[in-house]
Design a protein around this motif. Structure first.
Motif, mmCIF file in Angstrom:
data_model
loop_
_atom_site.group_PDB
_atom_site.id
_atom_site.type_symbol
_atom_site.label_atom_id
_atom_site.label_comp_id
_atom_site.label_asym_id
_atom_site.label_seq_id
_atom_site.Cartn_x
_atom_site.Cartn_y
_atom_site.Cartn_z
ATOM 1 N N HIS A 1 0.855 -1.186 0.000
ATOM 2 C CA HIS A 1 0.000 0.000 0.000
ATOM 3 C C HIS A 1 0.894 1.241 0.000
ATOM 4 N N PRO A 2 1.067 1.865 -1.174
ATOM 5 C CA PRO A 2 2.015 2.982 -1.287
ATOM 6 C C PRO A 2 1.610 4.226 -0.493
ATOM 7 N N LEU A 3 0.339 4.306 -0.118
ATOM 8 C CA LEU A 3 -0.136 5.539 0.517
ATOM 9 C C LEU A 3 -0.390 5.421 2.008
ATOM 10 N N GLY A 4 -0.295 4.207 2.563
ATOM 11 C CA GLY A 4 -0.609 4.150 3.983
ATOM 12 C C GLY A 4 -0.231 2.852 4.660
ATOM 13 N N SER A 5 -0.079 2.942 5.966
ATOM 14 C CA SER A 5 0.160 1.763 6.794
ATOM 15 C C SER A 5 -1.127 0.961 6.950
ATOM 16 N N GLN A 6 -0.998 -0.272 7.444
ATOM 17 C CA GLN A 6 -2.172 -1.132 7.643
ATOM 18 C C GLN A 6 -1.914 -2.038 8.845
ATOM 19 N N ALA A 7 -2.759 -1.886 9.864
ATOM 20 C CA ALA A 7 -2.589 -2.640 11.109
ATOM 21 C C ALA A 7 -3.654 -3.711 11.254
ATOM 22 N N PHE A 8 -3.242 -4.867 11.775
ATOM 23 C CA PHE A 8 -4.123 -6.021 11.999
ATOM 24 C C PHE A 8 -3.984 -6.502 13.439
ATOM 25 N N PHE A 9 -5.110 -6.755 14.089
ATOM 26 C CA PHE A 9 -5.084 -7.401 15.409
ATOM 27 C C PHE A 9 -6.187 -8.445 15.445
ATOM 28 N N SER A 10 -5.839 -9.683 15.796
ATOM 29 C CA SER A 10 -6.832 -10.754 15.845
ATOM 30 C C SER A 10 -7.812 -10.525 16.979
ATOM 31 N N LEU A 11 -9.084 -10.649 16.681
ATOM 32 C CA LEU A 11 -10.117 -10.570 17.717
ATOM 33 C C LEU A 11 -10.454 -11.956 18.244
ATOM 34 N N ALA A 12 -9.856 -12.965 17.646
ATOM 35 C CA ALA A 12 -10.121 -14.343 18.064
ATOM 36 C C ALA A 12 -9.066 -14.830 19.052
ATOM 37 N N PRO B 1 10.224 -14.049 0.396
ATOM 38 C CA PRO B 1 9.399 -13.768 1.585
ATOM 39 C C PRO B 1 10.042 -14.228 2.891
ATOM 40 N N LEU B 2 9.651 -13.550 3.960
ATOM 41 C CA LEU B 2 9.911 -13.991 5.325
ATOM 42 C C LEU B 2 8.556 -14.266 5.958
ATOM 43 N N ALA B 3 8.486 -15.297 6.781
ATOM 44 C CA ALA B 3 7.202 -15.669 7.384
ATOM 45 C C ALA B 3 7.315 -15.665 8.902
ATOM 46 N N PHE B 4 6.335 -15.012 9.542
ATOM 47 C CA PHE B 4 6.298 -14.900 11.004
ATOM 48 C C PHE B 4 4.970 -15.441 11.519
ATOM 49 N N LEU B 5 5.023 -16.108 12.671
ATOM 50 C CA LEU B 5 3.795 -16.540 13.323
ATOM 51 C C LEU B 5 3.472 -15.538 14.422
ATOM 52 N N ALA B 6 2.401 -14.762 14.216
ATOM 53 C CA ALA B 6 1.956 -13.827 15.251
ATOM 54 C C ALA B 6 1.202 -14.620 16.313
ATOM 55 N N ALA B 7 1.546 -14.401 17.567
ATOM 56 C CA ALA B 7 0.789 -15.033 18.653
ATOM 57 C C ALA B 7 -0.589 -14.370 18.745
ATOM 58 N N GLY B 8 -1.488 -15.021 19.453
ATOM 59 C CA GLY B 8 -2.854 -14.508 19.552
ATOM 60 C C GLY B 8 -2.959 -13.155 20.233
ATOM 61 N N ASP B 9 -1.925 -12.759 20.965
ATOM 62 C CA ASP B 9 -1.952 -11.444 21.616
ATOM 63 C C ASP B 9 -0.970 -10.468 20.971
ATOM 64 N N GLN B 10 -0.630 -10.738 19.717
ATOM 65 C CA GLN B 10 0.228 -9.813 18.961
ATOM 66 C C GLN B 10 -0.500 -9.345 17.703
ATOM 67 N N GLY B 11 -0.406 -8.067 17.431
ATOM 68 C CA GLY B 11 -0.862 -7.548 16.159
ATOM 69 C C GLY B 11 0.322 -7.077 15.350
ATOM 70 N N VAL B 12 0.064 -6.740 14.091
ATOM 71 C CA VAL B 12 1.126 -6.151 13.270
ATOM 72 C C VAL B 12 0.608 -4.897 12.588
ATOM 73 N N ASN B 13 1.530 -4.003 12.311
ATOM 74 C CA ASN B 13 1.227 -2.835 11.495
ATOM 75 C C ASN B 13 2.240 -2.804 10.354
ATOM 76 N N TYR B 14 1.782 -3.113 9.131
ATOM 77 C CA TYR B 14 2.665 -3.023 7.975
ATOM 78 C C TYR B 14 2.933 -1.551 7.680
ATOM 79 N N ALA B 15 4.185 -1.195 7.609
ATOM 80 C CA ALA B 15 4.515 0.185 7.257
ATOM 81 C C ALA B 15 4.107 0.450 5.806
ATOM 82 N N LYS B 16 3.879 1.710 5.517
ATOM 83 C CA LYS B 16 3.558 2.146 4.161
ATOM 84 C C LYS B 16 4.556 1.561 3.174
ATOM 85 N N ASN B 17 4.038 1.004 2.088
ATOM 86 C CA ASN B 17 4.868 0.538 0.971
ATOM 87 C C ASN B 17 5.679 -0.728 1.252
#
Lengths: 164, 164
Positions: free
Chosen positions: B77-88, B107-123
């Motif tokens: 996403h060239p114009l903005g960041s995008q954050a994800f947090f699992s509600l499950a 690619p690099l692959a990470f396993l987010a724990a159920g109490d971790q979210g991520v925010n992809y930086a712009k671009n």
């Protein structure tokens, strides 16, 4: 003297005037990612973008309250909205009040379901976080930046009791 | 030909350069609301505030994937960041790639724990949402507004297999 306030279910209609209910119900749906994801789009008015403001993502860990919940004060954020979504999937209590000449009027109490969040509109009187049943984490989107963004008000000689 | 990529635990150190890990660990803590709430403060750089942009709160409902997960494309996403947090409260898969002359590298692959979210930086190149185990809802904070905010890239003749 304590006045009893009965809790009511949280819905968009009942909460209109105080902010947004963040939920999939009645939301605009977009099927994305080759059909593997449904996006329930743009569910809250994030209102933090004055000259000095920026959106923050924070986590709030709330101690649980139990009915009847005593309400003696309210607060509001004159510079920005504030959104809460439970990460525990657990219901929580949402207490707001209409403004009456710069002070909060009689509170209204809503029970948010575990799959509902709320976004308090800028300058809406609300009670600080009221988790229920167990220590609960919430994802919060609110405003960061310069400026005085907190007003608190203690009801003089009045206590409200939120009953389930 | 498929190349295997081993999933690794998600941590701030490992994810540096791609964005933020949203978690209570090592966060700035503020005790608020008369001690009933701990605020883990300002956990992600929400970067959506160009002239035409505004922050959105949406809910994403993701179909589950199973290991080995096949990766044939990436997006950014060239114009903005995008954050994800699992509600499950359920782990999910986070797949990113460094940029190599305008296309995603390995690619690099990470396993987010159920109490971790991520925010992809712009671009930052990343794979669309990869829930695991069951249909899972996520709270998403990203950019709304005019402008072309999606680039997709299909790896030519290459497939990556994320293995647990």
């Amino acid at each position: 003297m304590a006045r009893e306030i009965a809790v009511q279910p949280l819905s968009k209609v009942a909460f209109a005037g105080f902010g947004d209910v963040i939920e999939t119900k009645d939301a605009e749906q977009r099927l994305i990612n080759e059909g593997t994801t449904t996006r329930f789009h743009d569910l809250a008015g994030i209102d933090v973008a004055d000259q000095d403001g920026r959106p923050l993502i924070s986590l709030f860990r709330g101690q649980p309250f139990a009915f009847p919940v005593e309400i003696t004060m309210m607060e509001r954020h004159p510079l920005g909205s504030q959104a809460f979504f439970s990460l525990a999937g657990r219901p929580f209590l949402v207490v707001v009040a209409p403004d009456e000449d710069g002070r909060p009027g009689t509170p209204l109490a809503f029970l948010a379901a575990g799959d509902q969040g709320v976004n308090y509109a800028k300058n809406v009187w609300h009670h600080p976080l009221l988790a229920l049943d167990a220590v609960s984490d919430f994802l919060v989107v609110d405003r960061g930046g310069a400026g005085e963004n907190l007003q608190e008000f203690s009801y003089p000689g009045e206590t409200f009791l939120i009953v389930s």
